[in-house]
Scaffold this motif. Structure first.
Motif, PDB file in Angstrom:
ATOM      1  N   GLN A 208      42.251  42.949  38.282  1.00 30.07           N
ATOM      2  CA  GLN A 208      41.450  41.645  38.742  1.00 30.07           C
ATOM      3  C   GLN A 208      40.644  41.797  39.998  1.00 30.07           C
ATOM      4  OE1 GLN A 208      44.795  41.894  38.249  1.00 30.07           O
ATOM      5  NE2 GLN A 208      45.509  40.604  36.529  1.00 30.07           N
ATOM      6  N   LEU A 209      41.228  42.301  41.066  1.00 27.24           N
ATOM      7  CA  LEU A 209      40.317  42.511  41.917  1.00 27.24           C
ATOM      8  C   LEU A 209      39.175  43.383  41.711  1.00 27.24           C
ATOM      9  CD1 LEU A 209      40.136  42.088  45.148  1.00 27.24           C
ATOM     10  CD2 LEU A 209      41.497  44.296  45.469  1.00 27.24           C
ATOM     11  N   CYS A 210      39.131  44.697  41.025  1.00 32.09           N
ATOM     12  CA  CYS A 210      38.156  45.392  40.749  1.00 32.09           C
ATOM     13  C   CYS A 210      37.148  44.533  39.967  1.00 32.09           C
ATOM     14  CB  CYS A 210      38.899  46.567  39.858  1.00 32.09           C
ATOM     15  SG  CYS A 210      37.438  47.712  39.379  1.00 32.09           S
ATOM     16  N   SER A 211      37.621  43.811  38.949  1.00 29.10           N
ATOM     17  CA  SER A 211      36.733  42.981  38.141  1.00 29.10           C
ATOM     18  C   SER A 211      35.759  42.199  39.145  1.00 29.10           C
ATOM     19  CB  SER A 211      37.353  42.152  37.086  1.00 29.10           C
ATOM     20  OG  SER A 211      37.984  42.855  36.103  1.00 29.10           O
ATOM     21  N   THR A 212      36.524  41.473  39.969  1.00 31.27           N
ATOM     22  CA  THR A 212      35.869  40.437  41.191  1.00 31.27           C
ATOM     23  C   THR A 212      34.988  41.199  42.042  1.00 31.27           C
ATOM     24  OG1 THR A 212      38.138  39.248  41.237  1.00 31.27           O
ATOM     25  CG2 THR A 212      36.370  38.839  43.025  1.00 31.27           C
ATOM     26  N   ILE A 213      35.210  42.552  42.259  1.00 32.65           N
ATOM     27  CA  ILE A 213      34.111  43.210  43.084  1.00 32.65           C
ATOM     28  C   ILE A 213      33.023  43.528  42.388  1.00 32.65           C
ATOM     29  CG2 ILE A 213      33.989  45.472  44.356  1.00 32.65           C
ATOM     30  CD1 ILE A 213      36.989  45.399  45.101  1.00 32.65           C
ATOM     31  N   VAL A 214      33.263  44.114  41.094  1.00 33.40           N
ATOM     32  CA  VAL A 214      32.044  44.341  40.360  1.00 33.40           C
ATOM     33  C   VAL A 214      31.091  43.370  39.972  1.00 33.40           C
ATOM     34  CG1 VAL A 214      31.530  45.124  37.825  1.00 33.40           C
ATOM     35  CG2 VAL A 214      33.083  46.423  39.056  1.00 33.40           C
ATOM     36  N   GLN A 215      31.775  42.196  39.659  1.00 31.96           N
ATOM     37  CA  GLN A 215      30.926  40.861  39.396  1.00 31.96           C
ATOM     38  C   GLN A 215      30.109  40.443  40.697  1.00 31.96           C
ATOM     39  OE1 GLN A 215      32.432  37.803  36.746  1.00 31.96           O
ATOM     40  NE2 GLN A 215      34.368  38.882  36.940  1.00 31.96           N
ATOM     41  N   LEU A 216      30.671  40.725  41.580  1.00 30.11           N
ATOM     42  CA  LEU A 216      29.953  40.242  43.073  1.00 30.11           C
ATOM     43  C   LEU A 216      29.060  41.095  43.453  1.00 30.11           C
ATOM     44  CD1 LEU A 216      32.861  39.007  45.283  1.00 30.11           C
ATOM     45  CD2 LEU A 216      31.179  37.504  44.008  1.00 30.11           C
ATOM     46  N   SER A 217      29.055  42.425  43.197  1.00 32.12           N
ATOM     47  CA  SER A 217      28.010  43.658  43.542  1.00 32.12           C
ATOM     48  C   SER A 217      26.986  44.088  42.976  1.00 32.12           C
ATOM     49  CB  SER A 217      29.004  44.651  43.927  1.00 32.12           C
ATOM     50  OG  SER A 217      30.042  44.230  44.708  1.00 32.12           O
ATOM     51  N   PHE A 218      26.970  43.576  41.492  1.00 24.09           N
ATOM     52  CA  PHE A 218      25.898  44.287  40.410  1.00 24.09           C
ATOM     53  C   PHE A 218      25.201  43.449  39.818  1.00 24.09           C
ATOM     54  CE2 PHE A 218      29.267  47.319  41.447  1.00 24.09           C
ATOM     55  CZ  PHE A 218      28.552  48.219  42.161  1.00 24.09           C
ATOM     56  N   SER A 219      24.205  43.716  39.382  1.00 23.84           N
ATOM     57  CA  SER A 219      23.334  42.627  38.396  1.00 23.84           C
ATOM     58  C   SER A 219      23.437  42.714  37.047  1.00 23.84           C
ATOM     59  CB  SER A 219      21.778  43.500  38.527  1.00 23.84           C
ATOM     60  OG  SER A 219      21.792  44.614  37.762  1.00 23.84           O
ATOM     61  N   PRO A 220      23.382  41.732  36.254  1.00 23.63           N
ATOM     62  CA  PRO A 220      23.695  41.792  34.878  1.00 23.63           C
ATOM     63  C   PRO A 220      23.392  42.896  33.973  1.00 23.63           C
ATOM     64  CG  PRO A 220      22.701  39.653  35.550  1.00 23.63           C
ATOM     65  CD  PRO A 220      22.308  40.552  36.699  1.00 23.63           C
TER      66      PRO A 220
END
Length: 362
Positions: free
Chosen positions: A283-295
């Motif tokens: 869940q933490l990995c998913s959060t980092i990915v969504q905050l860091s990268f464009s669609p």
């Protein structure tokens, strides 16, 4: 922001009219794969399920704390050899394994980054539930999860700086320290209450533990199902990521067990370290990915945390099944040996008593 969203909708509609591969509401479409926006139903479902899962997780961690002896827990903190081995596995083996797999499969830089983010994440709370079912050291399991989550504040930036600089600038990755802090609070508070209950009312703690272990098993399955429902629009990704998502958790379990054994830990602690190593906080990995990268970048990498969580759960269940079979066979064999020894002892004593042997001894 709204203009960009309308523009994305317009482009998606135009692409959808000219391609049969993408639906009309796709926000990103290259003719072969699409990322769908969250509709209102998904947003509502996400809020409801997140609330339910948070409550369930707190209850599970409270019950796991009911199996922790305060004296043993403090013993691990004062003599942290097991925690240190777990630390080497969590922030040594896992990031290095992620780096090697990314190079070996020659994946895209953005995909290598998400694999490395997963490898640098702390251990997940699901490992505590599985550790209980495989008769692991719960004191060590809880202390490892707590310490890895706390140390992630500093170790994640360090590991990402070391391993991702050949693919991207580490400053581009946004680490949600608030999410890590919330994970730590959500872990420490319920477990602390559980330890207190076990200390004051041990008989009630055993009942709570049994209920909590069942709820924990349901929770693990529910998280996997919920992930499949909420992220159904982005399942089409590179086959290489599917392979890495399969190999990575298996490598984590295996290498964690081997390092713990080489360090001289007992078998039940080796099982604990193995599970703590392979089961990551997805869940933490998913959060980092969504905050860091464009669609556009998310299209290539967004589903990897979910793939990893599915296979880490699958392998954990295989470990659990294998252990239960081994334990049943061992208990059965031990019982047969004890019965044979009792028979031989009875016959030898019968010779001393004049040779009388009952029918049950024959």
């Amino acid at each position: 922001m709204q203009t960009n969203f309308l523009s994305q909708q317009f482009n998606a509609g135009f692409l959808a009219e000219n391609s049969t591969a993408c639906p009309a509401n796709a926000t990103i479409c290259d003719g072969t794969s699409c990322v769908l926006p969250e509709d209102n139903f998904n947003q509502t479902l996400s809020v409801v399920l997140s609330t339910v899962l948070t409550i369930m997780l707190a209850l599970v961690m409270f019950s796991m704390g009911c199996n922790v002896e305060l004296k043993n827990f403090l013993g691990h903190i004062k003599r942290p050899w097991g925690i240190f081995v777990g630390f080497l596995c969590q922030f040594g083996i896992m990031p290095l394994t992620a780096f090697v797999l990314s190079l070996a499969f020659n994946i895209l830089p953005i995909q290598a980054v998400v694999v490395l983010i997963m490898g640098c994440c702390p251990g997940g709370t699901a490992s505590n539930v599985i550790a209980y079912w495989v008769d692991g050291d719960m004191d060590l399991s809880i202390s490892m999860t707590t310490c890895s989550t706390l140390l992630a504040m500093g170790m994640m930036p360090l590991c990402l700086f070391i391993y991702t600089k050949m693919w991207t600038d580490s400053d581009a990755i946004v680490l949600p320290y608030d999410s890590i802090g919330l994970s730590l609070v959500a872990l420490v508070i319920p477990v602390s209450f559980g330890i207190f209950v076990n200390h004051k009312w041990p008989s009630k703690a055993k009942i709570i533990l049994k209920i909590g272990s069942i709820v924990g098993a349901v929770l693990i399955v529910l998280i996997a199902v919920v992930g499949g429902i909420l992220y159904k629009g982005s399942w089409i990704i590179s086959p290489k990521l599917w392979i890495i998502g399969t190999v990575f958790p298996a490598a984590g379990y295996t290498l964690g067990f081997l390092l713990a054994r080489l360090a001289g830990l007992s078998w039940h602690r080796c099982r604990t370290v193995s599970l703590e190593t392979g089961m990551q906080n997805t869940q933490l990995c998913s959060t980092i990915v969504q905050l860091s990268f464009s669609p556009e970048q998310l299209e290539l990498m967004f589903t990897f945390p979910l793939i990893y969580s599915i296979f880490q759960l699958l392998f954990a269940l295989l470990i659990l099944g294998g252990y239960r079979l081994y334990r049943r066979h061992r208990v059965k064999t031990k019982t047969d040996v004890e019965k044979t020894e009792q028979k031989e002892d009875s016959k030898s004593s019968a010779k001393i008593n004049g040779g009388f042997v009952s029918d049950e001894m024959r």
